[in-house]
Design an enzyme around this catalytic site. Structure first.
Site, PDB file in Angstrom:
ATOM      1  N   HIS A   1     -16.353   8.131  14.680  1.00 16.83           N
ATOM      2  CA  HIS A   1     -14.969   8.255  15.165  1.00 16.83           C
ATOM      3  C   HIS A   1     -14.773   9.619  15.836  1.00 16.83           C
ATOM      4  O   HIS A   1     -14.170   9.718  16.903  1.00 16.83           O
ATOM      5  CB  HIS A   1     -13.978   8.055  14.019  1.00 16.83           C
ATOM      6  CG  HIS A   1     -14.008   6.664  13.447  1.00 16.83           C
ATOM      7  ND1 HIS A   1     -13.154   6.222  12.473  1.00 16.83           N
ATOM      8  CD2 HIS A   1     -14.813   5.596  13.712  1.00 16.83           C
ATOM      9  CE1 HIS A   1     -13.415   4.957  12.168  1.00 16.83           C
ATOM     10  NE2 HIS A   1     -14.431   4.568  12.905  1.00 16.83           N
TER      11      HIS A   1
ATOM     12  N   LYS B   1      -0.116   6.433  -9.807  1.00 14.47           N
ATOM     13  CA  LYS B   1       0.526   5.413  -8.963  1.00 14.47           C
ATOM     14  C   LYS B   1       1.850   4.979  -9.576  1.00 14.47           C
ATOM     15  O   LYS B   1       2.846   4.815  -8.872  1.00 14.47           O
ATOM     16  CB  LYS B   1      -0.386   4.184  -8.821  1.00 14.47           C
ATOM     17  CG  LYS B   1      -1.289   4.267  -7.616  1.00 14.47           C
ATOM     18  CD  LYS B   1      -1.935   2.932  -7.323  1.00 14.47           C
ATOM     19  CE  LYS B   1      -3.144   3.091  -6.442  1.00 14.47           C
ATOM     20  NZ  LYS B   1      -2.882   3.607  -5.114  1.00 14.47           N
TER      21      LYS B   1
ATOM     22  N   GLY C   1       0.843  -1.208   0.000  1.00 12.92           N
ATOM     23  CA  GLY C   1       0.000   0.000   0.000  1.00 12.92           C
ATOM     24  C   GLY C   1       0.870   1.246   0.000  1.00 12.92           C
ATOM     25  O   GLY C   1       0.475   2.305   0.477  1.00 12.92           O
TER      26      GLY C   1
ATOM     27  N   GLY D   1       1.047   5.257   3.326  1.00 11.49           N
ATOM     28  CA  GLY D   1       2.066   4.384   2.745  1.00 11.49           C
ATOM     29  C   GLY D   1       3.257   5.163   2.213  1.00 11.49           C
ATOM     30  O   GLY D   1       4.413   4.779   2.394  1.00 11.49           O
TER      31      GLY D   1
ATOM     32  N   GLY E   1      -0.135   4.875  -1.149  1.00 14.10           N
ATOM     33  CA  GLY E   1      -1.269   5.515  -0.482  1.00 14.10           C
ATOM     34  C   GLY E   1      -0.866   6.679   0.413  1.00 14.10           C
ATOM     35  O   GLY E   1       0.310   7.048   0.493  1.00 14.10           O
TER      36      GLY E   1
ATOM     37  N   ARG F   1       1.368  -3.567  -7.133  1.00 10.77           N
ATOM     38  CA  ARG F   1       0.264  -4.468  -7.470  1.00 10.77           C
ATOM     39  C   ARG F   1       0.047  -4.501  -8.979  1.00 10.77           C
ATOM     40  O   ARG F   1      -0.035  -3.458  -9.610  1.00 10.77           O
ATOM     41  CB  ARG F   1      -1.027  -4.009  -6.797  1.00 10.77           C
ATOM     42  CG  ARG F   1      -1.121  -4.365  -5.335  1.00 10.77           C
ATOM     43  CD  ARG F   1      -2.479  -4.011  -4.777  1.00 10.77           C
ATOM     44  NE  ARG F   1      -2.797  -2.605  -4.893  1.00 10.77           N
ATOM     45  CZ  ARG F   1      -3.823  -2.129  -5.571  1.00 10.77           C
ATOM     46  NH1 ARG F   1      -4.662  -2.931  -6.196  1.00 10.77           N
ATOM     47  NH2 ARG F   1      -4.047  -0.828  -5.623  1.00 10.77           N
TER      48      ARG F   1
ATOM     49  N   LYS G   1     -10.311  -4.490  12.057  1.00  9.10           N
ATOM     50  CA  LYS G   1      -8.907  -4.474  12.488  1.00  9.10           C
ATOM     51  C   LYS G   1      -8.664  -5.543  13.558  1.00  9.10           C
ATOM     52  O   LYS G   1      -7.583  -6.139  13.616  1.00  9.10           O
ATOM     53  CB  LYS G   1      -8.508  -3.068  12.946  1.00  9.10           C
ATOM     54  CG  LYS G   1      -8.390  -2.135  11.730  1.00  9.10           C
ATOM     55  CD  LYS G   1      -8.050  -0.691  12.031  1.00  9.10           C
ATOM     56  CE  LYS G   1      -7.871   0.073  10.706  1.00  9.10           C
ATOM     57  NZ  LYS G   1      -7.610   1.491  10.835  1.00  9.10           N
TER      58      LYS G   1
ATOM     59  N   ARG H   1      -6.043  -8.637  13.653  1.00 12.03           N
ATOM     60  CA  ARG H   1      -5.174  -8.921  14.814  1.00 12.03           C
ATOM     61  C   ARG H   1      -5.262 -10.382  15.222  1.00 12.03           C
ATOM     62  O   ARG H   1      -4.262 -11.014  15.522  1.00 12.03           O
ATOM     63  CB  ARG H   1      -5.591  -8.060  16.021  1.00 12.03           C
ATOM     64  CG  ARG H   1      -5.111  -6.637  15.933  1.00 12.03           C
ATOM     65  CD  ARG H   1      -5.285  -5.949  17.277  1.00 12.03           C
ATOM     66  NE  ARG H   1      -4.878  -4.557  17.196  1.00 12.03           N
ATOM     67  CZ  ARG H   1      -4.685  -3.785  18.245  1.00 12.03           C
ATOM     68  NH1 ARG H   1      -4.868  -4.255  19.469  1.00 12.03           N
ATOM     69  NH2 ARG H   1      -4.315  -2.523  18.104  1.00 12.03           N
TER      70      ARG H   1
HETATM   71  N1  LIG Z   1      -5.457   8.270  12.189  1.00 11.77           N
HETATM   72  C1  LIG Z   1      -6.029   8.886  11.190  1.00 11.77           C
HETATM   73  O1  LIG Z   1      -6.385  10.067  11.282  1.00 11.77           O
HETATM   74  C2  LIG Z   1      -6.217   8.144   9.895  1.00 11.77           C
HETATM   75  C3  LIG Z   1      -6.694   8.823   8.770  1.00 11.77           C
HETATM   76  C4  LIG Z   1      -6.804   8.099   7.573  1.00 11.77           C
HETATM   77  C5  LIG Z   1      -6.482   6.748   7.510  1.00 11.77           C
HETATM   78  N2  LIG Z   1      -6.038   6.124   8.638  1.00 11.77           N
HETATM   79  C6  LIG Z   1      -5.676   4.692   8.586  1.00 11.77           C
HETATM   80  O2  LIG Z   1      -4.485   4.564   7.838  1.00 11.77           O
HETATM   81  C7  LIG Z   1      -4.499   3.331   7.092  1.00 11.77           C
HETATM   82  C8  LIG Z   1      -4.173   3.618   5.633  1.00 11.77           C
HETATM   83  O3  LIG Z   1      -5.127   4.524   5.119  1.00 11.77           O
HETATM   84  P1  LIG Z   1      -4.804   5.520   3.914  1.00 11.77           P
HETATM   85  O4  LIG Z   1      -5.779   6.647   4.010  1.00 11.77           O
HETATM   86  O5  LIG Z   1      -3.359   5.821   3.886  1.00 11.77           O
HETATM   87  O6  LIG Z   1      -5.198   4.601   2.684  1.00 11.77           O
HETATM   88  P2  LIG Z   1      -5.384   4.994   1.133  1.00 11.77           P
HETATM   89  O7  LIG Z   1      -4.443   6.079   0.767  1.00 11.77           O
HETATM   90  O8  LIG Z   1      -6.842   5.206   0.867  1.00 11.77           O
HETATM   91  O9  LIG Z   1      -4.991   3.627   0.415  1.00 11.77           O
HETATM   92  C9  LIG Z   1      -3.792   2.993   0.750  1.00 11.77           C
HETATM   93  C10 LIG Z   1      -3.490   1.904  -0.235  1.00 11.77           C
HETATM   94  O10 LIG Z   1      -4.441   0.867  -0.145  1.00 11.77           O
HETATM   95  C11 LIG Z   1      -4.345   0.103  -1.335  1.00 11.77           C
HETATM   96  N3  LIG Z   1      -5.677  -0.122  -1.920  1.00 11.77           N
HETATM   97  C12 LIG Z   1      -6.694   0.731  -2.020  1.00 11.77           C
HETATM   98  N4  LIG Z   1      -7.708   0.154  -2.659  1.00 11.77           N
HETATM   99  C13 LIG Z   1      -7.319  -1.094  -2.974  1.00 11.77           C
HETATM  100  C14 LIG Z   1      -7.907  -2.176  -3.648  1.00 11.77           C
HETATM  101  N5  LIG Z   1      -9.143  -2.082  -4.113  1.00 11.77           N
HETATM  102  N6  LIG Z   1      -7.184  -3.308  -3.771  1.00 11.77           N
HETATM  103  C15 LIG Z   1      -5.946  -3.407  -3.268  1.00 11.77           C
HETATM  104  N7  LIG Z   1      -5.327  -2.398  -2.639  1.00 11.77           N
HETATM  105  C16 LIG Z   1      -6.015  -1.275  -2.497  1.00 11.77           C
HETATM  106  C17 LIG Z   1      -3.542   0.917  -2.350  1.00 11.77           C
HETATM  107  O11 LIG Z   1      -2.259   0.342  -2.386  1.00 11.77           O
HETATM  108  P3  LIG Z   1      -1.251   0.419  -3.632  1.00 11.77           P
HETATM  109  O12 LIG Z   1      -0.225   1.413  -3.203  1.00 11.77           O
HETATM  110  O13 LIG Z   1      -0.756  -0.960  -3.761  1.00 11.77           O
HETATM  111  O14 LIG Z   1      -2.033   0.870  -4.814  1.00 11.77           O
HETATM  112  C18 LIG Z   1      -3.524   2.287  -1.700  1.00 11.77           C
HETATM  113  O15 LIG Z   1      -2.410   3.055  -2.049  1.00 11.77           O
HETATM  114  C19 LIG Z   1      -5.879   2.704   7.311  1.00 11.77           C
HETATM  115  O16 LIG Z   1      -5.766   1.650   8.251  1.00 11.77           O
HETATM  116  C20 LIG Z   1      -6.718   3.840   7.877  1.00 11.77           C
HETATM  117  O17 LIG Z   1      -7.714   3.398   8.757  1.00 11.77           O
HETATM  118  C21 LIG Z   1      -5.883   6.795   9.814  1.00 11.77           C
END
Ligand SMILES: NC(=O)c1ccc[n+]([C@@H]2O[C@H](COP(=O)([O-])OP(=O)(O)OC[C@H]3O[C@@H](n4cnc5c(N)ncnc54)[C@H](OP(=O)(O)O)[C@@H]3O)[C@@H](O)[C@H]2O)c1
Length: 312
Positions: free
Chosen positions: A270, A44, A10, A16, A13, A35, A138, A142
């Site tokens: 949340h 990407k 990921g 990521g 992302g 991927r 989640k 775990r």
């Molecule tokens: N604490 C906070 O405030 C906060 C805020 C937002 C998110 N989060 C958490 O952070 C984590 C990551 O979230 P994010 O917002 O960084 O995620 P994101 O940018 O929406 O997506 C991350 C990656 O997920 C993969 N992905 C998305 N759709 C997919 C699909 N259909 N099939 C396979 N892979 C897919 C892609 O990986 P590739 O790079 O391989 O394409 C994408 O780059 C999550 O657990 C979320 O709950 C926390």
């Protein structure tokens, strides 16, 4: 000590990208899963090529091809997953379970960090629906990790600054308002705000650290523990202006959920737990956890006031 080889899943992302950047900056041989399904997604592809130019190795694999995942995992010592959470309900859990199967079969992984990076799901057994789905999913991940006996670290990163500091803790907009602000109650409940780059740094610091083995890493930098009102005051000081404050009671907030679609409702849940109940700060970190800024005092984390300056 030799730095472990890290695979980021990921990696293109939102969080990521920061994990890849931190892994490279901290000198880990860094691998990024490419991927096969990204197909024509030119953005990407460009992000991945940038990583490659910075020294990362791209590893082609597919979640529909178990063998390719096992082969990717065998190249490294540590896997950090940053797959999307809320946007693809049910999808992320399925993908992560496939990744866990591959890690189990490969048998060489010294540390796995699943995609969490938010509120600690283990503390959210009584959370509201539909927001609780994220926590429940989640926790399923775990359980699979623990059942498989995979060494792990869970990362509770609290509020990403880009979402919460920029919004002054409102649901929208994502850049700070200059006229009025809606307060959750009297805005006095403490939350924790973390720059996403710091989430990357602390996470990667933890992957080789025996003190975080099979524990939760809470990123709770002390100067960034503050209430919505304290955050608003910092913004007011920077812009030299007082904002009009409109208080939303707990009842009003929950009632307003009804008009929203399910994804927004989940987000509102949340917000409710964070800003009305104080779920990020209403507990002490116990034996099963460790606090990142205490473990790594050498990291100069971004303070909220400095983060806010980017919006001036
Ligand atoms: N604490 C906070 O405030 C906060 C805020 C937002 C998110 N989060 C958490 O952070 C984590 C990551 O979230 P994010 O917002 O960084 O995620 P994101 O940018 O929406 O997506 C991350 C990656 O997920 C993969 N992905 C998305 N759709 C997919 C699909 N259909 N099939 C396979 N892979 C897919 C892609 O990986 P590739 O790079 O391989 O394409 C994408 O780059 C999550 O657990 C979320 O709950 C926390």
């Amino acid at each position: 000590m030799e730095k472990s080889r890290v695979l980021i899943v990921g990696g293109s992302g939102y969080i990521g990208r920061r994990l890849v950047k931190a892994s490279l900056a901290l000198g880990h041989p860094t691998y990024v899963l490419q991927r096969r399904e990204i197909g024509l997604d030119i953005e990407k592809i460009q992000i991945l090529l940038d990583f490659k130019q910075q020294g990362a190795r791209l590893v082609e694999a597919s979640f529909s091809d178990h063998r390719s995942l096992v082969d990717a995992v065998k190249l490294v010592d540590v896997v950090v997953c940053a797959m999307s959470g809320v946007h693809h309900r049910g999808h992320s859990i399925l993908m992560q379970l496939k990744l866990i199967d591959a890690i189990k079969e490969a048998g060489n992984i010294k540390r796995f960090v699943p995609s969490e990076f938010g509120i600690d799901p283990a503390r959210m057994a009584d959370a509201l629906s539909p927001g609780r789905n994220t926590f429940d999913e989640k926790m399923v991940v775990r359980k699979a990790i623990e059942d498989a006996g995979i060494p792990h670290t869970y990362v509770s990163a609290n509020c990403f600054a880009g979402y919460f500091v920029g919004a002054l803790c409102q649901l929208r907009p994502l850049i700070p308002t200059r006229d009025r602000v809606h307060l959750h109650g009297d805005g006095s409940v403490k939350a924790v705000f973390v720059d996403e780059d710091d989430v990357g740094t602390y996470t990667i610091k933890a992957v080789d650290d025996p003190r975080t083995l099979n524990k939760t890493l809470y990123i709770r930098p002390p100067e960034n523990v503050m209430s919505q009102m304290e955050l608003v005051k910092k913004w007011e000081k920077l812009i030299g202006k007082q904002l009009e404050k409109i208080s939303i009671s707990e009842e009003e907030f929950l009632a307003s959920k009804k008009a929203a679609d399910e994804i927004v409702q989940a987000g509102m849940d949340h917000f409710y737990h964070i800003f009305y109940e104080g779920c990020l700060t209403n507990f002490e970190i116990g034996e099963d956890g460790a606090e990142a800024s205490k473990l790594y005092p050498e990291v100069v984390y971004t303070r909220v006031e400095d983060y806010l300056k980017r919006y001036l």
